[in-house]
Design a protein around this motif. Structure first.
Motif, PDB file in Angstrom:
ATOM      1  N   VAL A   5       0.849  -1.190   0.000  1.00  0.00           N
ATOM      2  CA  VAL A   5       0.000   0.000   0.000  1.00  0.00           C
ATOM      3  C   VAL A   5       0.885   1.239   0.000  1.00  0.00           C
ATOM      4  N   ALA A   6       0.705   2.087  -1.000  1.00  0.00           N
ATOM      5  CA  ALA A   6       1.465   3.334  -1.073  1.00  0.00           C
ATOM      6  C   ALA A   6       0.656   4.451  -0.420  1.00  0.00           C
ATOM      7  N   VAL A   7       1.279   5.168   0.516  1.00  0.00           N
ATOM      8  CA  VAL A   7       0.603   6.265   1.206  1.00  0.00           C
ATOM      9  C   VAL A   7       1.447   7.527   1.077  1.00  0.00           C
ATOM     10  N   LYS A   8       0.776   8.678   1.144  1.00  0.00           N
ATOM     11  CA  LYS A   8       1.470   9.958   0.993  1.00  0.00           C
ATOM     12  C   LYS A   8       1.095  10.887   2.138  1.00  0.00           C
ATOM     13  N   ARG A   9       2.065  11.668   2.581  1.00  0.00           N
ATOM     14  CA  ARG A   9       1.846  12.667   3.622  1.00  0.00           C
ATOM     15  C   ARG A   9       1.485  13.989   2.956  1.00  0.00           C
ATOM     16  N   VAL A  10       0.301  14.510   3.279  1.00  0.00           N
ATOM     17  CA  VAL A  10      -0.188  15.741   2.649  1.00  0.00           C
ATOM     18  C   VAL A  10      -0.731  16.679   3.717  1.00  0.00           C
ATOM     19  N   VAL A  11      -1.004  17.906   3.318  1.00  0.00           N
ATOM     20  CA  VAL A  11      -1.683  18.847   4.214  1.00  0.00           C
ATOM     21  C   VAL A  11      -3.072  18.300   4.524  1.00  0.00           C
ATOM     22  N   ASP A  12      -3.448  18.304   5.784  1.00  0.00           N
ATOM     23  CA  ASP A  12      -4.735  17.764   6.193  1.00  0.00           C
ATOM     24  C   ASP A  12      -5.867  18.444   5.426  1.00  0.00           C
ATOM     25  N   TYR A  13      -6.874  17.654   5.058  1.00  0.00           N
ATOM     26  CA  TYR A  13      -7.948  18.178   4.210  1.00  0.00           C
ATOM     27  C   TYR A  13      -8.798  19.237   4.904  1.00  0.00           C
ATOM     28  N   ASN A  14      -8.699  19.333   6.223  1.00  0.00           N
ATOM     29  CA  ASN A  14      -9.458  20.350   6.956  1.00  0.00           C
ATOM     30  C   ASN A  14      -8.737  21.697   7.023  1.00  0.00           C
ATOM     31  N   VAL A  15      -7.491  21.732   6.574  1.00  0.00           N
ATOM     32  CA  VAL A  15      -6.672  22.937   6.685  1.00  0.00           C
ATOM     33  C   VAL A  15      -6.870  23.821   5.458  1.00  0.00           C
ATOM     34  N   LYS A  16      -7.020  25.103   5.685  1.00  0.00           N
ATOM     35  CA  LYS A  16      -7.076  26.058   4.576  1.00  0.00           C
ATOM     36  C   LYS A  16      -5.647  26.326   4.098  1.00  0.00           C
ATOM     37  N   VAL A  17      -5.387  25.987   2.863  1.00  0.00           N
ATOM     38  CA  VAL A  17      -4.031  26.099   2.319  1.00  0.00           C
ATOM     39  C   VAL A  17      -3.683  27.564   2.077  1.00  0.00           C
ATOM     40  N   ARG A  18      -2.464  27.950   2.480  1.00  0.00           N
ATOM     41  CA  ARG A  18      -1.987  29.315   2.267  1.00  0.00           C
ATOM     42  C   ARG A  18      -0.793  29.301   1.310  1.00  0.00           C
ATOM     43  N   VAL A  19      -0.779  30.261   0.412  1.00  0.00           N
ATOM     44  CA  VAL A  19       0.320  30.381  -0.544  1.00  0.00           C
ATOM     45  C   VAL A  19       1.375  31.318   0.036  1.00  0.00           C
ATOM     46  N   LYS A  20       2.643  30.976  -0.171  1.00  0.00           N
ATOM     47  CA  LYS A  20       3.732  31.833   0.307  1.00  0.00           C
ATOM     48  C   LYS A  20       3.664  33.204  -0.361  1.00  0.00           C
ATOM     49  N   ALA A  21       4.139  34.202   0.353  1.00  0.00           N
ATOM     50  CA  ALA A  21       4.065  35.577  -0.141  1.00  0.00           C
ATOM     51  C   ALA A  21       4.823  35.756  -1.451  1.00  0.00           C
ATOM     52  N   ASP A  22       5.903  34.989  -1.628  1.00  0.00           N
ATOM     53  CA  ASP A  22       6.692  35.140  -2.855  1.00  0.00           C
ATOM     54  C   ASP A  22       6.179  34.269  -3.995  1.00  0.00           C
ATOM     55  N   GLY A  23       5.111  33.519  -3.764  1.00  0.00           N
ATOM     56  CA  GLY A  23       4.512  32.714  -4.825  1.00  0.00           C
ATOM     57  C   GLY A  23       5.315  31.506  -5.248  1.00  0.00           C
ATOM     58  N   THR A  24       6.236  31.051  -4.374  1.00  0.00           N
ATOM     59  CA  THR A  24       7.080  29.906  -4.741  1.00  0.00           C
ATOM     60  C   THR A  24       6.474  28.571  -4.350  1.00  0.00           C
ATOM     61  N   GLY A  25       5.398  28.587  -3.587  1.00  0.00           N
ATOM     62  CA  GLY A  25       4.799  27.324  -3.166  1.00  0.00           C
ATOM     63  C   GLY A  25       3.789  27.529  -2.061  1.00  0.00           C
ATOM     64  N   VAL A  26       3.442  26.426  -1.395  1.00  0.00           N
ATOM     65  CA  VAL A  26       2.454  26.445  -0.315  1.00  0.00           C
ATOM     66  C   VAL A  26       3.180  26.549   1.018  1.00  0.00           C
ATOM     67  N   ASP A  27       2.654  27.355   1.909  1.00  0.00           N
ATOM     68  CA  ASP A  27       3.238  27.541   3.231  1.00  0.00           C
ATOM     69  C   ASP A  27       2.905  26.328   4.111  1.00  0.00           C
ATOM     70  N   LEU A  28       3.942  25.589   4.514  1.00  0.00           N
ATOM     71  CA  LEU A  28       3.751  24.386   5.319  1.00  0.00           C
ATOM     72  C   LEU A  28       4.165  24.588   6.773  1.00  0.00           C
ATOM     73  N   ALA A  29       4.541  25.810   7.138  1.00  0.00           N
ATOM     74  CA  ALA A  29       4.980  26.075   8.507  1.00  0.00           C
ATOM     75  C   ALA A  29       3.821  25.910   9.491  1.00  0.00           C
ATOM     76  N   ASN A  30       4.016  25.047  10.486  1.00  0.00           N
ATOM     77  CA  ASN A  30       3.023  24.814  11.542  1.00  0.00           C
ATOM     78  C   ASN A  30       1.667  24.379  10.985  1.00  0.00           C
ATOM     79  N   VAL A  31       1.694  23.642   9.893  1.00  0.00           N
ATOM     80  CA  VAL A  31       0.461  23.155   9.267  1.00  0.00           C
ATOM     81  C   VAL A  31       0.259  21.680   9.617  1.00  0.00           C
ATOM     82  N   LYS A  32      -0.954  21.314   9.972  1.00  0.00           N
ATOM     83  CA  LYS A  32      -1.255  19.917  10.291  1.00  0.00           C
ATOM     84  C   LYS A  32      -1.159  19.067   9.032  1.00  0.00           C
ATOM     85  N   MET A  33      -0.437  17.950   9.135  1.00  0.00           N
ATOM     86  CA  MET A  33      -0.277  17.026   8.013  1.00  0.00           C
ATOM     87  C   MET A  33      -0.957  15.703   8.361  1.00  0.00           C
ATOM     88  N   SER A  34      -1.383  14.977   7.353  1.00  0.00           N
ATOM     89  CA  SER A  34      -2.026  13.691   7.592  1.00  0.00           C
ATOM     90  C   SER A  34      -1.867  12.813   6.358  1.00  0.00           C
TER      91      SER A  34
END
Length: 250
Positions: A5-34
């Motif tokens: 079984v292949a599983v992946k660690r992602v941002v929890d589906y209940n979390v509102k995703v925030r984009v980094k200010a510089d537009g380089t990606g998603v802000d993962l700081a202190n974000v719940k993962m599941s």
């Protein structure tokens, strides 16, 4: 039979995703993962196969950073027998993940590989298909029912027109859809037991796989905000707005 079984660690589906200010990606700081919800469904299906006496061992595998051990422990708390982490801090793109899973599958020799149809972070919907192609195995995607017996997997899958039933010779790759099952909640005793289950750690170099990114992300932006709705006094003005402003009527 052994089920991988292949599983992946992602941002929890209940979390509102925030984009980094510089537009380089998603802000993962202190974000719940599941665990990716579709992979959770795949893990549940593998555990059910073991409980039914069809599978003898369930092996969970995850590709990513060291923190992915938490995701593997979650899979083992659900009922997986052991875990394999392919540890890499690189940006693992679908083809690289498929090659890593191919290398792990060659070592583990499973008769069935289960994984989610897609991950909720990139929505690529590519790894399962790429893995089947690399392995030269039959595949069934978007599975809503899986029945094993006699060296054959009978898979009901969801398509635009309804349902389609496929019969695959094992070994095979199956990707899960939402309606395959309802994943269980891991109990506290099983969470404690999962801490003692074996978890092997490999590097991409151990598997002879080059995980260098082939694609570059130019920019990441939030979707445009929806405009507020307006009230209209009558049907005539509604039709006028639909025709002249929204331009959805001829």
């Amino acid at each position: 039979m052994r089920v991988l079984v292949a599983v992946k660690r992602v941002v929890d589906y209940n979390v509102k995703v925030r984009v980094k200010a510089d537009g380089t990606g998603v802000d993962l700081a202190n974000v719940k993962m599941s665990m990716n919800p579709f992979d959770e469904i795949a893990c549940e299906e593998a555990v059910r196969l073991k409980e039914a006496g069809i599978a003898t061992e369930v092996v969970a595998v995850c590709c990513g950073a060291a923190a992915c051990q938490e995701t593997l422990r979650s899979a083992m708390a659900m009922g997986a027998d052991r875990g394999v982490l392919v540890e890499s801090d690189a940006d693992l793109q679908p083809l690289a993940v498929a090659k890593l899973l191919q290398a792990v599958a060659n070592k583990e020799a499973p008769q069935l590989v289960l994984l989610g149809k897609q991950a909720i972070d990139d929505d690529s919907n590519q790894v399962g298909q790429m893995l089947a192609s690399l392995m030269g195995w039959p595949q069934a995607t978007f599975a809503s029912k899986v029945v094993l017996g006699g060296g054959v997997a009978t898979v009901t899958r969801e398509i635009d027109g309804g349902l389609e039933t496929l019969e695959l010779k094992l070994p095979a790759v199956v990707t899960s859809d939402l309606r395959l099952n309802e994943p269980r909640y891991a109990t506290l005793p099983n969470i404690m037991k999962a801490k003692k289950k074996p978890l092997g750690i490999l590097k991409p170099s151990d598997l002879g796989v080059d995980v260098s990114p082939r694609l570059a992300t130019l920019t990441v932006a939030e979707p445009p905000r929806r405009a507020a709705g307006v009230r209209v006094p009558d049907v005539k003005q509604l039709v006028d707005k639909l025709r002249n402003e929204a331009k959805v009527l001829p």
